[in-house]
Structure formats: structure tokens, C-alpha cells
Design a protein around this motif. Sequence first.
Motif, mmCIF file in Angstrom:
data_model
loop_
_atom_site.group_PDB
_atom_site.id
_atom_site.type_symbol
_atom_site.label_atom_id
_atom_site.label_comp_id
_atom_site.label_asym_id
_atom_site.label_seq_id
_atom_site.Cartn_x
_atom_site.Cartn_y
_atom_site.Cartn_z
ATOM 1 N N GLU A 1 0.830 -1.211 0.000
ATOM 2 C CA GLU A 1 0.000 0.000 0.000
ATOM 3 C C GLU A 1 0.862 1.258 0.000
ATOM 4 O O GLU A 1 0.589 2.212 -0.737
ATOM 5 C CB GLU A 1 -0.910 0.002 1.228
ATOM 6 C CG GLU A 1 -2.005 -1.058 1.204
ATOM 7 C CD GLU A 1 -2.648 -1.251 2.572
ATOM 8 O OE1 GLU A 1 -2.447 -0.366 3.439
ATOM 9 O OE2 GLU A 1 -3.334 -2.259 2.769
ATOM 10 N N SER A 2 1.891 1.254 0.843
ATOM 11 C CA SER A 2 2.743 2.436 0.928
ATOM 12 C C SER A 2 3.546 2.617 -0.351
ATOM 13 O O SER A 2 3.794 3.742 -0.787
ATOM 14 C CB SER A 2 3.681 2.321 2.131
ATOM 15 O OG SER A 2 4.558 1.220 1.996
ATOM 16 N N LEU B 1 5.294 4.759 5.547
ATOM 17 C CA LEU B 1 5.386 3.320 5.752
ATOM 18 C C LEU B 1 4.935 2.944 7.156
ATOM 19 O O LEU B 1 4.163 1.996 7.343
ATOM 20 C CB LEU B 1 6.822 2.862 5.517
ATOM 21 C CG LEU B 1 7.099 1.372 5.676
ATOM 22 C CD1 LEU B 1 6.217 0.562 4.729
ATOM 23 C CD2 LEU B 1 8.573 1.073 5.412
ATOM 24 N N HIS B 2 5.394 3.703 8.139
ATOM 25 C CA HIS B 2 5.015 3.447 9.527
ATOM 26 C C HIS B 2 3.499 3.550 9.691
ATOM 27 O O HIS B 2 2.871 2.712 10.353
ATOM 28 C CB HIS B 2 5.729 4.444 10.439
ATOM 29 C CG HIS B 2 5.606 4.137 11.896
ATOM 30 N ND1 HIS B 2 4.433 4.335 12.593
ATOM 31 C CD2 HIS B 2 6.505 3.647 12.785
ATOM 32 C CE1 HIS B 2 4.614 3.987 13.856
ATOM 33 N NE2 HIS B 2 5.851 3.562 13.995
ATOM 34 N N ARG B 3 2.894 4.566 9.071
ATOM 35 C CA ARG B 3 1.450 4.768 9.185
ATOM 36 C C ARG B 3 0.679 3.602 8.578
ATOM 37 O O ARG B 3 -0.301 3.122 9.165
ATOM 38 C CB ARG B 3 1.062 6.081 8.494
ATOM 39 C CG ARG B 3 -0.430 6.312 8.382
ATOM 40 C CD ARG B 3 -0.733 7.710 7.875
ATOM 41 N NE ARG B 3 0.002 8.043 6.673
ATOM 42 C CZ ARG B 3 -0.330 7.635 5.454
ATOM 43 N NH1 ARG B 3 -1.400 6.875 5.282
ATOM 44 N NH2 ARG B 3 0.387 7.995 4.411
ATOM 45 N N CYS B 4 1.106 3.128 7.406
ATOM 46 C CA CYS B 4 0.403 2.029 6.742
ATOM 47 C C CYS B 4 0.507 0.741 7.548
ATOM 48 O O CYS B 4 -0.485 0.014 7.706
ATOM 49 C CB CYS B 4 0.972 1.808 5.343
ATOM 50 S SG CYS B 4 0.543 3.098 4.144
ATOM 51 N N ILE B 5 1.695 0.447 8.062
ATOM 52 C CA ILE B 5 1.869 -0.779 8.840
ATOM 53 C C ILE B 5 1.088 -0.692 10.142
ATOM 54 O O ILE B 5 0.417 -1.657 10.552
ATOM 55 C CB ILE B 5 3.367 -1.043 9.111
ATOM 56 C CG1 ILE B 5 4.098 -1.340 7.804
ATOM 57 C CG2 ILE B 5 3.540 -2.218 10.072
ATOM 58 C CD1 ILE B 5 5.587 -1.583 7.973
ATOM 59 N N ALA C 1 10.939 -3.651 4.995
ATOM 60 C CA ALA C 1 10.398 -2.300 5.131
ATOM 61 C C ALA C 1 11.499 -1.240 5.123
ATOM 62 O O ALA C 1 11.201 -0.050 5.007
ATOM 63 C CB ALA C 1 9.574 -2.187 6.409
ATOM 64 N N GLY C 2 12.746 -1.660 5.274
ATOM 65 C CA GLY C 2 13.859 -0.716 5.205
ATOM 66 C C GLY C 2 13.993 0.192 6.402
ATOM 67 O O GLY C 2 14.596 1.271 6.323
ATOM 68 N N MET C 3 13.444 -0.206 7.555
ATOM 69 C CA MET C 3 13.566 0.611 8.759
ATOM 70 C C MET C 3 14.961 0.467 9.356
ATOM 71 O O MET C 3 15.585 -0.595 9.273
ATOM 72 C CB MET C 3 12.543 0.191 9.809
ATOM 73 C CG MET C 3 11.108 0.501 9.459
ATOM 74 S SD MET C 3 9.990 0.146 10.863
ATOM 75 C CE MET C 3 8.398 0.446 10.111
ATOM 76 N N SER C 4 15.429 1.540 9.941
ATOM 77 C CA SER C 4 16.665 1.472 10.715
ATOM 78 C C SER C 4 16.377 0.739 12.019
ATOM 79 O O SER C 4 15.208 0.600 12.417
ATOM 80 C CB SER C 4 17.173 2.876 11.012
ATOM 81 O OG SER C 4 16.291 3.538 11.910
ATOM 82 N N PRO C 5 17.408 0.271 12.720
ATOM 83 C CA PRO C 5 17.162 -0.351 14.022
ATOM 84 C C PRO C 5 16.378 0.553 14.966
ATOM 85 O O PRO C 5 15.502 0.087 15.693
ATOM 86 C CB PRO C 5 18.576 -0.637 14.540
ATOM 87 C CG PRO C 5 19.379 -0.861 13.305
ATOM 88 C CD PRO C 5 18.824 0.126 12.305
ATOM 89 N N ALA C 6 16.656 1.858 14.929
ATOM 90 C CA ALA C 6 15.940 2.794 15.802
ATOM 91 C C ALA C 6 14.473 2.903 15.407
ATOM 92 O O ALA C 6 13.582 2.947 16.266
ATOM 93 C CB ALA C 6 16.600 4.170 15.757
ATOM 94 N N GLU C 7 14.186 2.940 14.088
ATOM 95 C CA GLU C 7 12.803 3.023 13.630
ATOM 96 C C GLU C 7 12.031 1.739 13.961
ATOM 97 O O GLU C 7 10.869 1.784 14.361
ATOM 98 C CB GLU C 7 12.775 3.287 12.123
ATOM 99 C CG GLU C 7 13.222 4.690 11.748
ATOM 100 C CD GLU C 7 13.484 4.854 10.266
ATOM 101 O OE1 GLU C 7 13.490 6.007 9.792
ATOM 102 O OE2 GLU C 7 13.692 3.829 9.570
ATOM 103 N N ALA C 8 12.690 0.591 13.776
ATOM 104 C CA ALA C 8 12.058 -0.678 14.132
ATOM 105 C C ALA C 8 11.782 -0.741 15.626
ATOM 106 O O ALA C 8 10.728 -1.225 16.053
ATOM 107 C CB ALA C 8 12.948 -1.847 13.708
ATOM 108 N N HIS C 9 12.710 -0.233 16.410
ATOM 109 C CA HIS C 9 12.520 -0.174 17.868
ATOM 110 C C HIS C 9 11.284 0.652 18.203
ATOM 111 O O HIS C 9 10.439 0.238 19.013
ATOM 112 C CB HIS C 9 13.768 0.425 18.520
ATOM 113 C CG HIS C 9 13.592 0.781 19.954
ATOM 114 N ND1 HIS C 9 14.211 1.870 20.534
ATOM 115 C CD2 HIS C 9 12.855 0.208 20.943
ATOM 116 C CE1 HIS C 9 13.867 1.949 21.809
ATOM 117 N NE2 HIS C 9 13.046 0.951 22.081
#
Length: 208
Positions: free
Chosen positions: A85-86, A98-102, A150-158
Motif C-alpha cells: 500500500e505504501s 510506511l510506519h502509518r500504513c503498517i 520495510a527498510g527501517m533502521s534499528p531505531a525506527e524498528a525499535h
Amino acid sequence: MTTTAPDTGTRMRSEDRRVLVLEAATRVFGERGYHGATTDAVAKAAGVSQPYVVRMFGSKEAMFLAVLERAVSRMMASFRAALEESTAESETPDAETLHRCIAHNYVELLSDRGLLLSLMQAFMLGADPVIGPEARACMRRVYEFLRDDAGMSPAEAHGFLSTGMMLNTLVGLRMADDYEKEPAVRELLDEVFPTKLPFLLSLRDRQS
């Protein structure tokens, strides 16, 4: 003692019967926890006999592992759909989109009663020699998806995982029950569920 299957008027395929029992087991484990749930309670929720449930899974432990696999598979499918979707919105979606869609798709999983709470039950059984490794593998699958797909950094995934755990905690506590009565609860839920609060309250009203 005879073993009975659901009487639906027509013979159900074995896979359909398994799905029916797993859906009931997800609700029971989510509501009662691993130790409070029984194969008899699952059988009653599914409308089948207890021996039928035992024959299908062999043990409560095996049934819970099947519930766990179903839960994480549904969650991963939801995340992959959110990624598509994103990407449809932008070939290279920014982290916020991406964060919003997930997150949106994650909250939608609440409509499957007990699914997210069953995951929480598994995460509390880390010391169990059988369930613990499977629960850790589930968490690892989610993190690797957020990082690699999703290509998130470790901080974003956290940050995403922390928010998800907060959502699960509020749902498990049934905080929505006090939304109209307690100003602090209203403030908290308005902050945590800025766009999905009506959905959460509608689920509460359906399940009360």
C-alpha cells in the motif's frame, strides 16, 4: 466416547475444520492466557467435542504453537500488504508513510479476537523450553521484516515495536472500558489511537 465434528449440514473439509478450531483457540488463549485455557474450553468455543480437539492437535501445547504460527503469519501478511500500500502511494515511501500504513493494518488485526493477545501470551513464555524458542523466532521474523523488507533502521524498528507493545498492553488491560469514565484513560487512548479510536471502541462494544 465418540468424537464429533461441527454439524454444518454439509461435510466440512479437514482444513476448514482446523481453521474453525484455531479461530476458537485464538479467542480462548487470548482471553484466558496459556495456563488458563483448556482443550475443553476451546472445544466449547468451536462447537466440537473435546476429544475431537485433542485428536486434531494432540496437546494444548501443540495447539498453542499452531495458534502462534497462525497469529504471526496473519501479522506478517498484514505487514506485507501495508508495504504494498505504501509503495503504491510512492515508489520510495518515506518512513512516516510506511510506519502509518503498517500501524493501520496492525490495529485492524484487533478484529480477530485474541490474535494479538495470543502473541503477548507467547512472549511471556520465554522460559518455556518449547514455546520460548518459537516465540523468539516470531519476534525475530517481525524485526527482520521491518529491517530488511520495510527498510527501517534499528531505531525506527525499535520505535514501531515499542508502539505495538503499548497497543497490545492497552488492549489486554481493556483500557477502552474506562474511556468514558476516566479522563486520564481518555487522554492516553486519544494519544495512542489518534485515528483508530472509533474502531477500538466499536470492538469493545461488540465484545462486551
